[in-house]
Motif scaffolding. Structure first.
Motif, PDB file in Angstrom:
ATOM      1  N   TYR A  52       0.845  -1.186   0.000  1.00 49.44           N
ATOM      2  CA  TYR A  52       0.000   0.000   0.000  1.00 49.44           C
ATOM      3  C   TYR A  52       0.882   1.238   0.000  1.00 49.44           C
ATOM      4  N   VAL A  53       0.482   2.233  -0.763  1.00 50.58           N
ATOM      5  CA  VAL A  53       1.262   3.458  -0.877  1.00 50.58           C
ATOM      6  C   VAL A  53       0.305   4.632  -0.855  1.00 50.58           C
ATOM      7  N   SER A  54       0.631   5.667  -0.096  1.00 49.06           N
ATOM      8  CA  SER A  54      -0.201   6.862  -0.148  1.00 49.06           C
ATOM      9  C   SER A  54       0.420   7.814  -1.162  1.00 49.06           C
ATOM     10  N   GLY A  55      -0.429   8.532  -1.877  1.00 45.46           N
ATOM     11  CA  GLY A  55       0.083   9.454  -2.885  1.00 45.46           C
ATOM     12  C   GLY A  55      -0.977  10.470  -3.225  1.00 45.46           C
ATOM     13  N   PRO A  56      -0.623  11.509  -3.985  1.00 46.69           N
ATOM     14  CA  PRO A  56      -1.607  12.541  -4.327  1.00 46.69           C
ATOM     15  C   PRO A  56      -2.804  11.921  -5.039  1.00 46.69           C
ATOM     16  N   LEU A  57      -3.966  12.522  -4.848  1.00 40.90           N
ATOM     17  CA  LEU A  57      -5.203  12.041  -5.468  1.00 40.90           C
ATOM     18  C   LEU A  57      -5.030  11.888  -6.972  1.00 40.90           C
ATOM     19  N   ASP A  58      -5.600  10.843  -7.515  1.00 42.96           N
ATOM     20  CA  ASP A  58      -5.534  10.632  -8.946  1.00 42.96           C
ATOM     21  C   ASP A  58      -6.624  11.453  -9.624  1.00 42.96           C
ATOM     22  N   THR A  59      -6.216  12.510 -10.337  1.00 42.83           N
ATOM     23  CA  THR A  59      -7.217  13.347 -10.999  1.00 42.83           C
ATOM     24  C   THR A  59      -7.052  13.264 -12.509  1.00 42.83           C
ATOM     25  N   SER A  60      -6.451  12.175 -12.974  1.00 36.56           N
ATOM     26  CA  SER A  60      -6.088  12.102 -14.387  1.00 36.56           C
ATOM     27  C   SER A  60      -7.293  12.075 -15.320  1.00 36.56           C
ATOM     28  N   LYS A  61      -8.515  11.912 -14.754  1.00 40.59           N
ATOM     29  CA  LYS A  61      -9.690  11.934 -15.636  1.00 40.59           C
ATOM     30  C   LYS A  61     -10.328  13.310 -15.693  1.00 40.59           C
ATOM     31  N   ASN A  62      -9.829  14.226 -14.855  1.00 37.17           N
ATOM     32  CA  ASN A  62     -10.322  15.596 -14.838  1.00 37.17           C
ATOM     33  C   ASN A  62      -9.989  16.277 -16.174  1.00 37.17           C
ATOM     34  N   PRO A  63     -10.996  16.867 -16.856  1.00 36.92           N
ATOM     35  CA  PRO A  63     -10.712  17.489 -18.160  1.00 36.92           C
ATOM     36  C   PRO A  63      -9.635  18.577 -18.081  1.00 36.92           C
ATOM     37  N   LEU A  64      -9.613  19.327 -16.965  1.00 41.80           N
ATOM     38  CA  LEU A  64      -8.607  20.377 -16.820  1.00 41.80           C
ATOM     39  C   LEU A  64      -7.206  19.772 -16.767  1.00 41.80           C
ATOM     40  N   TYR A  65      -7.109  18.599 -16.129  1.00 39.53           N
ATOM     41  CA  TYR A  65      -5.832  17.888 -16.013  1.00 39.53           C
ATOM     42  C   TYR A  65      -5.349  17.483 -17.397  1.00 39.53           C
ATOM     43  N   ILE A  66      -6.271  16.891 -18.177  1.00 36.94           N
ATOM     44  CA  ILE A  66      -5.922  16.447 -19.533  1.00 36.94           C
ATOM     45  C   ILE A  66      -5.533  17.649 -20.383  1.00 36.94           C
ATOM     46  N   ASN A  67      -6.296  18.744 -20.221  1.00 40.73           N
ATOM     47  CA  ASN A  67      -6.008  19.967 -20.960  1.00 40.73           C
ATOM     48  C   ASN A  67      -4.620  20.511 -20.609  1.00 40.73           C
ATOM     49  N   ALA A  68      -4.277  20.462 -19.296  1.00 40.79           N
ATOM     50  CA  ALA A  68      -2.977  20.971 -18.844  1.00 40.79           C
ATOM     51  C   ALA A  68      -1.838  20.177 -19.462  1.00 40.79           C
ATOM     52  N   ILE A  69      -2.029  18.861 -19.599  1.00 42.85           N
ATOM     53  CA  ILE A  69      -0.987  18.044 -20.233  1.00 42.85           C
ATOM     54  C   ILE A  69      -0.850  18.440 -21.706  1.00 42.85           C
ATOM     55  N   GLY A  95       6.668  20.258 -25.952  1.00 42.62           N
ATOM     56  CA  GLY A  95       6.928  19.028 -26.692  1.00 42.62           C
ATOM     57  C   GLY A  95       7.231  17.808 -25.855  1.00 42.62           C
ATOM     58  N   GLU A  96       6.823  17.804 -24.580  1.00 42.73           N
ATOM     59  CA  GLU A  96       7.065  16.615 -23.759  1.00 42.73           C
ATOM     60  C   GLU A  96       6.063  16.565 -22.608  1.00 42.73           C
ATOM     61  N   GLU A  97       6.070  15.443 -21.897  1.00 43.61           N
ATOM     62  CA  GLU A  97       5.187  15.281 -20.741  1.00 43.61           C
ATOM     63  C   GLU A  97       5.652  16.221 -19.619  1.00 43.61           C
ATOM     64  N   PRO A  98       4.727  16.794 -18.847  1.00 45.16           N
ATOM     65  CA  PRO A  98       5.146  17.667 -17.755  1.00 45.16           C
ATOM     66  C   PRO A  98       5.845  16.910 -16.626  1.00 45.16           C
ATOM     67  N   GLY A  99       6.642  17.621 -15.827  1.00 45.00           N
ATOM     68  CA  GLY A  99       7.412  16.999 -14.750  1.00 45.00           C
ATOM     69  C   GLY A  99       6.752  17.145 -13.387  1.00 45.00           C
ATOM     70  N   ALA A 100       7.563  16.986 -12.330  1.00 46.17           N
ATOM     71  CA  ALA A 100       7.062  16.937 -10.957  1.00 46.17           C
ATOM     72  C   ALA A 100       6.379  18.240 -10.554  1.00 46.17           C
ATOM     73  N   PHE A 101       5.269  18.133  -9.850  1.00 52.08           N
ATOM     74  CA  PHE A 101       4.513  19.244  -9.258  1.00 52.08           C
ATOM     75  C   PHE A 101       3.924  20.199 -10.297  1.00 52.08           C
ATOM     76  N   TYR A 102       3.918  19.784 -11.554  1.00 54.34           N
ATOM     77  CA  TYR A 102       3.390  20.645 -12.619  1.00 54.34           C
ATOM     78  C   TYR A 102       1.933  21.000 -12.346  1.00 54.34           C
ATOM     79  N   PHE A 103       1.145  19.989 -11.972  1.00 58.70           N
ATOM     80  CA  PHE A 103      -0.291  20.222 -11.781  1.00 58.70           C
ATOM     81  C   PHE A 103      -0.552  21.046 -10.528  1.00 58.70           C
ATOM     82  N   ASN A 104       0.250  20.835  -9.498  1.00 62.83           N
ATOM     83  CA  ASN A 104       0.093  21.625  -8.278  1.00 62.83           C
ATOM     84  C   ASN A 104       0.411  23.094  -8.554  1.00 62.83           C
ATOM     85  N   ALA A 105       1.437  23.313  -9.374  1.00 61.65           N
ATOM     86  CA  ALA A 105       1.815  24.686  -9.707  1.00 61.65           C
ATOM     87  C   ALA A 105       0.753  25.323 -10.595  1.00 61.65           C
ATOM     88  N   TYR A 106       0.229  24.533 -11.500  1.00 57.90           N
ATOM     89  CA  TYR A 106      -0.843  24.992 -12.385  1.00 57.90           C
ATOM     90  C   TYR A 106      -2.031  25.438 -11.530  1.00 57.90           C
TER      91      TYR A 106
END
Lengths: 403, 308
Positions: free
Chosen positions: A303-320, A328-339
């Motif tokens: 078992y591992v605790s980690g940030p909530l999985d919001t990968s189905k959120n349209p804003l998340y997909i849009n941010a990627i 031209g590449e996948e975003p890195g660490a804390f990108y979504f938190n900073a967004y």
């Protein structure tokens, strides 16, 4: 002649030795190239977002964090996120009728540099700062922002004291703190796993020992379990069989691990090889693909605790998509938190109708905003409401959210 | 009565754990002690040879896997064999590049050269491979006859202990009863006299490095398959511990290196088991300090007069 050919032969031999290990290194070199391109991007950002405009006509926003050095990979994605969000806002006319101007400053994740960075941003008369990245640097910079009445919002600093000590009313963050994570682990262990005896192990480091100590404290407060072991192991040791035997000897049903994945994967492997079915819980230091890669089949069920999985959120997909289009590449660490932090801050400025410290601070705590990490607001301490952790379990070689 | 059985089993488990760990320390410590015995040099790059051995085995096993070779014994033999040959080549080359030109230099120069070589090799593997931990394939199969006691001793522990014992016996035979062994002992006693008697001292030194590196590579392969992962840094910690074991047993003495490795392994294992793993390294180094205070030349080290 003989010596000549001998020297030649040994030179060829050495050359073969030297080159042979390089044969399998292609991907690594590509990684290095990626970092290089990312680094050269940083200066462009400034010219990109700074339109030629008279001073005072813009809203100045500071971005601080590690943009060079070994921890740059944690800081640069934040710069990208802020740039993307601010570009979007500026294209649509800015906020309060003004364009946003960015001031990007590097703190190398070092507290002593962070104070200089903070002073520089204060002299630049920014209205708020997105950053810093590392807890230590953030803490050092916060006193300066506090005196200058500046809001500082970090996408990544998880140290509990930053918000809960109450010392920094000007501090906000879009990531949960370590204590919230430990609390989640403990609640999960008590309500779902029904364990009786717990062994807490850590790697003696700041992060590992810190989260292990918090877990221990919450277990003790619950009074429902017996902590049979609380020990640190030497990171990188040749073998962990003794501590694994000790866990078994003490009859623990659960191992709570505070630390990173290399030691965790060896400990879990040795437990499984010794036919122990002891459960294991780790924190977000384990929630990394490399844990599953190195531990392989032995990682199953951990078992591992980690940030909530919001990968189905349209804003998340849009941010990627936005990041891919621009960099031209996948975003890195804390990108979504900073967004999310940039969205929350600009939204608060817009809603409060000013850049005044008290007004923006009030708006942050009362207004909800849709972000890639969910709909968030901030509590009285400055922690994001709605941006939390959840429990995952390794199932068939992937982290799967536990229902 | 039940309680006693649990206690006994726990003791036995810690004992075997310490034995396994100690065997690996001993394998690496042999390289330190043999080189020291012959040219009085502490070869700090030795831990890196161990790491390179493990990496070579990983690469060979992966390549074999891609080629579709699935026979467990064949993969183990080829990758361990490859690792031994490759690491020996490294040991030989390191000696030729970094130590041989300094044969007659003051003793500090080859020592600095050794430290430089260690840093070089570490960073070389870091750049050539990766800084991440890599999963190490399971080279040692599960033995069925160990199934009933697998909770006490698994097949990898069993293999480590057996392999080390066999290697110790072979090494003793090599040194005591063969011509090259005799030459090694002669060189260790007096280099210039050995030279006068027609022994090719350079060959003997190269041979010593090759044997030491081969042993380290075996250690690397064994521990890699037990732990299941390796990275470029594993040689440093293993090297430090093995060096401690060599000094503990009496540097320059071959049985001393083995004994030192085992004592160190047991100290760590029992220290963790009965006291606390927080202090694992503290126990190991306290023991070293205590032994060196009361017996400065190590447990089995002889108090020889300094050679002039």
């Amino acid at each position: 002649m003989k010596t000549y050919s001998k020297t030649f032969a040994s030179m060829v031999f050495i050359a073969i030795l030297a080159l042979s290990l390089f044969a399998c290194s292609k991907t690594e070199q590509e990684d290095v190239k990626d970092v290089a391109t990312q680094k050269t991007d940083t200066p462009e950002i400034k010219t990109d977002v700074k339109p030629d405009m008279a001073q005072g006509d813009t809203i100045k926003l500071g971005v601080a964090g590690a943009h060079s050095g070994e921890l740059a990979s944690y800081g640069l994605p934040t710069v990208n996120a802020v740039t993307i969000v601010v570009d979007n806002i500026n294209k649509h006319g800015g906020i309060l009728g003004k364009q946003i101007e960015l001031f990007v400053e590097d703190d190398v994740c070092k507290p002593e540099v962070a104070t200089n960075t903070a002073t520089k941003l204060v002299t630049d008369k920014v209205v708020a700062v997105i950053g810093h990245i590392c807890s230590g640097a953030t803490k050092a910079a916060l006193n300066i922002y506090k005196d200058a009445n500046l809001i500082c919002m970090s996408p990544s600093a998880t140290n509990t004291d930053l918000t809960l000590s109450g010392e920094y009313p000007n501090f906000f963050r879009t990531i949960s703190h370590d204590a919230a994570q430990a609390k989640l682990q403990v609640d999960f262990a008590l309500s779902k796993l029904h364990v009786k005896k717990v062994a807490i192990l850590h790697d003696k480091g700041d992060y590992g020992k810190g989260s292990a100590t918090l877990a221990k404290q919450f277990f003790e407060e619950s009074g429902k379990v017996e902590i049979v072991l609380f020990e640190g192991v030497t990171p990188g040791a040749v073998d962990y069989s003794a501590i694994v035997q000790k866990v078994k000897y003490n009859g623990a049903d659960l191992v709570v691990w505070g630390g990173y994945h290399p030691e965790a994967s060896r400990i879990v492997k040795q437990m499984r090889v010794k036919k122990m079915d002891t459960l294991m819980i780790g924190s977000d230091g384990l929630k990394d693909e490399s844990f599953i890669n190195t531990a392989g089949e032995y990682a199953e069920g951990v078992y591992v605790s980690g940030p909530l999985d919001t990968s189905k959120n349209p804003l998340y997909i849009n941010a990627i998509e936005e990041h891919k289009a621009k960099y031209g590449e996948e975003p890195g660490a804390f990108y979504f938190n900073a967004y999310a932090a940039t969205l929350a801050l600009t939204n608060a400025i817009e809603k409060s109708g000013s850049t005044d410290y008290a007004a923006v601070s009030h708006a942050l705590k009362t207004e909800y905003v849709d972000t890639p990490i969910g709909k968030i607001s901030f509590d009285e301490h400055g922690d994001a409401i709605g941006a939390g952790f959840t429990m995952y379990q390794v199932t068939n070689g992937a982290f799967k959210e536990v229902e | 009565m039940d309680n006693l059985q649990v206690e006994l089993q726990y003791f036995l488990e810690l004992f075997l754990g310490g034995l396994t760990k100690g065997s690996i320390y001993a394998l690496i410590a042999l390289g330190y002690t043999m080189v020291y015995g012959i040219i009085e040099l502490i070869n700090f790059a030795h831990g890196e040879i161990y790491m390179i051995g493990a990496f070579t085995a990983l690469i060979i096993a992966t390549v074999l896997n891609i080629m579709g070779v699935n026979h467990a014994a064949l993969v183990l033999l080829l990758s361990a064999g490859g690792a031994v040959v490759y690491a020996s080549a490294y040991g030989y080359t390191v000696e030729k590049i970094a130590y041989s030109p300094l044969r007659n230099a003051p003793r500090l120069s080859p020592l600095i050269s050794a430290i430089g070589m260690s840093i070089f090799l570490q960073n070389y593997v870091l750049l050539a491979q990766t800084s991440n931990f890599l999963p190490f394939p399971k080279l040692i199969p599960e033995f069925e006859f160990l199934e009933p006691i697998s909770h006490i001793m698994g097949s990898s522990e069993f293999t480590i202990i057996c392999t080390t014992s066999v290697i110790m016996v072979l090494l003793t035979i090599l040194i005591k009863f063969t011509k090259i062994g005799k030459a090694m002992r002669a060189t260790a006693q007096d280099k210039s006299m050995a030279l006068l008697l027609g022994i090719n001292v350079n060959h003997v030194i190269s041979f010593t490095f090759i044997i030491g590196s081969a042993l380290a590579a075996v250690g690397g392969v064994l521990i890699g398959s037990q732990m299941g992962q390796i990275n470029f840094y594993i040689g440093f910690i293993a090297g430090i511990k093995a060096f401690t074991a060599a000094v503990l047993g009496g540097i320059g003495s071959i049985p001393g290196a083995v004994l030192g490795g085992l004592v160190l392994g047991w100290t760590e294992s029992f220290g963790t088991g009965y006291i606390s793993s927080d202090y694992e390294d503290v126990f190991a180094f306290t023991l070293l300090v205590l032994i060196l205070i009361f017996k400065p030349s190590g447990i089995l080290g002889r108090n020889t007069s300094q050679k002039v």
